[in-house]
Write an enzyme that holds these catalytic residues in place. Structure first.
Site, PDB file in Angstrom:
ATOM      1  N   ASN A 103      48.345  48.125  34.002  1.00  0.00           N
ATOM      2  CA  ASN A 103      47.199  47.652  33.228  1.00  0.00           C
ATOM      3  C   ASN A 103      46.018  48.581  33.470  1.00  0.00           C
ATOM      4  OD1 ASN A 103      45.586  46.631  35.537  1.00  0.00           O
ATOM      5  ND2 ASN A 103      47.352  45.266  35.764  1.00  0.00           N
TER       6      ASN A 103
ATOM      7  N   PRO B  79      55.420  37.256  41.848  1.00  0.00           N
ATOM      8  CA  PRO B  79      54.806  36.215  42.681  1.00  0.00           C
ATOM      9  C   PRO B  79      53.305  36.184  42.424  1.00  0.00           C
ATOM     10  CG  PRO B  79      55.415  38.137  44.002  1.00  0.00           C
ATOM     11  CD  PRO B  79      55.982  38.362  42.637  1.00  0.00           C
ATOM     12  N   ASP B  80      52.730  34.986  42.418  1.00  0.00           N
ATOM     13  CA  ASP B  80      51.283  34.859  42.273  1.00  0.00           C
ATOM     14  C   ASP B  80      50.683  34.865  43.683  1.00  0.00           C
ATOM     15  OD1 ASP B  80      48.634  33.964  41.986  1.00  0.00           O
ATOM     16  OD2 ASP B  80      49.137  32.971  40.093  1.00  0.00           O
TER      17      ASP B  80
ATOM     18  N   PHE C 272      39.742  35.896  41.151  1.00  0.00           N
ATOM     19  CA  PHE C 272      39.022  36.415  39.987  1.00  0.00           C
ATOM     20  C   PHE C 272      39.673  35.887  38.721  1.00  0.00           C
ATOM     21  CE2 PHE C 272      35.861  39.618  41.163  1.00  0.00           C
ATOM     22  CZ  PHE C 272      35.974  39.510  42.532  1.00  0.00           C
TER      23      PHE C 272
ATOM     24  N   LYS D  26      45.277  27.321  40.820  1.00  0.00           N
ATOM     25  CA  LYS D  26      45.671  28.201  41.924  1.00  0.00           C
ATOM     26  C   LYS D  26      45.358  27.579  43.276  1.00  0.00           C
ATOM     27  CE  LYS D  26      45.865  32.205  39.256  1.00  0.00           C
ATOM     28  NZ  LYS D  26      46.652  33.422  39.303  1.00  0.00           N
TER      29      LYS D  26
END
Ligand code: CTP
Length: 397
Positions: free
Chosen positions: A208, A303-304, A323, A341
């Site tokens: 990205n 994975p987060d 963020f 989260k």
């Protein structure tokens, strides 16, 4: 900044000892007074004469020197300093420190002292990665010792990996942070930054547009307030700040592993733009054009990392900051993200193209916490970082 500060520098026996000569010079340039101690093994790598000449004062070499004991006993020598720096800290010195040995001048000084200690490890990559060294490292950290480095790179022994001693200027910055009366001194903070690269095959990847600018500015601002910063970065455009421990990764999976290995910390700031997906079954050979049609890429979820850390049952950092880059309904989306989260704060920003924020030098953020949503005026990324670092210092108070 170091004017009038007394540093006791213990030079261990490793090839990196030559860098400690430059370290002495850099410290003295900044006004510090450096008392050198050279271990027997250290003398194999640098000469007592060069150390004395650069330090401009007496070098301490041997535990049982009656002259030294009469002038200044080793107990006193260990206490007059504002900071004891061990550079290079060899695997052996670290083991001695972790075990509390006192069988030469360096280890005796380290055991007898009540002064803060900073070590700059340097050793072969296998020695660094060995379970015993990692155990000793955990013990030393738990004992309150500050660790800078090692960096990753080519080693004198021909191998590649973590084990190179931090550069003299990185050590100087860490010393300055340690001696600064900053509100974050003594706090260990993890920052993730930059994009991740998810391989398709050995030569292609998915990525990205993150430059790493905001994460880097945050790490710098936290270090400037005295924090010990562990900076886990993907392949960013901007170089990492000085005076922080840098762990370079490519993929989300590697970032997660580096984050887990860096815990425990007092706070985690997750500024990385982690790729949400990776290519399932990335090829180990380059994909070739074929008459049979176009390749099909299948994605798997990464994975987060933020979620993983936020929801840890044991060892969760007391403050977790995430963020949220949004293009619409910024506050609503970011508030929902914070709940999903499980992090304490979300720094939300509007990255719709007309704002020019993505890749630009400014940012306009909203800080979302238990206290609600607080909009900050548009300002430079450095100012956002400084304001956030000040908030973190307040919260960790
Ligand atoms: N994050 C992470 N690990 C991931 C993905 C994201 O740690 N695999 C962290 C980022 O560092 C950031 C926050 O989570 O702190 C952003 O969350 P994410 O859900 O990825 O948000 P966006 O990509 O902004 O939005 P969305 O997925 O809702 O499009």
């Amino acid at each position: 900044m170091l004017a009038g500060k007394h540093i006791l520098l213990i030079i261990g026996g490793g090839i990196a000892a030559f860098k400690s000569l430059d370290l002495i010079r850099r410290l003295r340039e900044r006004g510090a007074d450096v008392t050198p101690v050279l271990t027997r093994a250290g003398e194999e790598f640098v000469t007592p004469l060069s150390v004395t000449a650069l330090a401009g004062k007496k070098l301490f070499r041997d535990l049982f020197d009656l002259g030294d004991e009469a002038e200044m006993g080793h107990i006193q020598l260990s206490r007059v300093a504002d900071l004891i720096v061990v550079a290079p800290a060899t695997a052996d010195l670290m083991a001695k420190m972790a075990q509390g040995h006192a069988n030469d001048l360096a280890s005796t000084l380290l055991l007898a002292t009540d002064t803060p200690v900073l070590i700059a490890p340097a050793m072969n990559v296998r020695m660094w990665e060995h379970a015993a060294t990692q155990r000793n490292l955990d013990t030393l950290r738990a004992d309150g010792i500050t660790v800078i480095g090692p960096n990753e790179g080519d080693m004198a022994c021909g191998e590649y990996g973590p084990g190179r001693m931090s550069e003299p200027l990185e050590i100087v910055t860490a010393i300055e942070a340690n001696l600064s009366e900053g509100p974050l001194s003594g706090k260990r903070i993890l920052v993730t930054s930059g994009p991740t690269h998810e391989p398709i095959d050995p030569v292609r990847y998915i990525a990205n547009r993150s430059s790493g600018a905001q994460g880097t500015a945050i790490a710098r601002a936290l270090a400037a307030l005295g924090a010990e910063v562990i900076f886990v970065t993907g392949p960013a455009d901007v170089p990492p700040p000085d005076g922080v421990r840098v762990i370079r990764v490519q993929t989300a999976q590697q970032m997660l592993e580096a984050v887990e290995a860096s815990l425990p910390v007092d706070a985690g700031v997750f500024a990385a733009a982690v790729a949400d997906w990776r290519v399932e079954g990335a090829r180990d050979r380059k994909l070739k054009k074929s008459k049979d049609g176009l390749p099909t890429l299948t994605f798997a979820e990464n994975p987060d990392i933020l979620k993983f850390v936020s929801q840890m049952k044991k060892g969760r950092p007391p403050l977790v900051v995430g963020f949220a880059a949004e293009t619409n309904d910024v506050i609503e989306n970011a508030t929902a993200k914070r709940a999903r989260k499980g992090c304490d704060w979300i720094v939300a920003n509007d990255v719709s193209p007309e704002t020019g924020i993505m890749g630009g030098s400014e940012n306009a953020v909203t800080l979302i916490s238990d206290a609600g949503a607080e909009g900050w005026p548009r300002m430079g990324k450095t100012q956002v970082a400084q304001k956030l670092a000040a908030r973190i210092a307040e919260a960790l108070g």
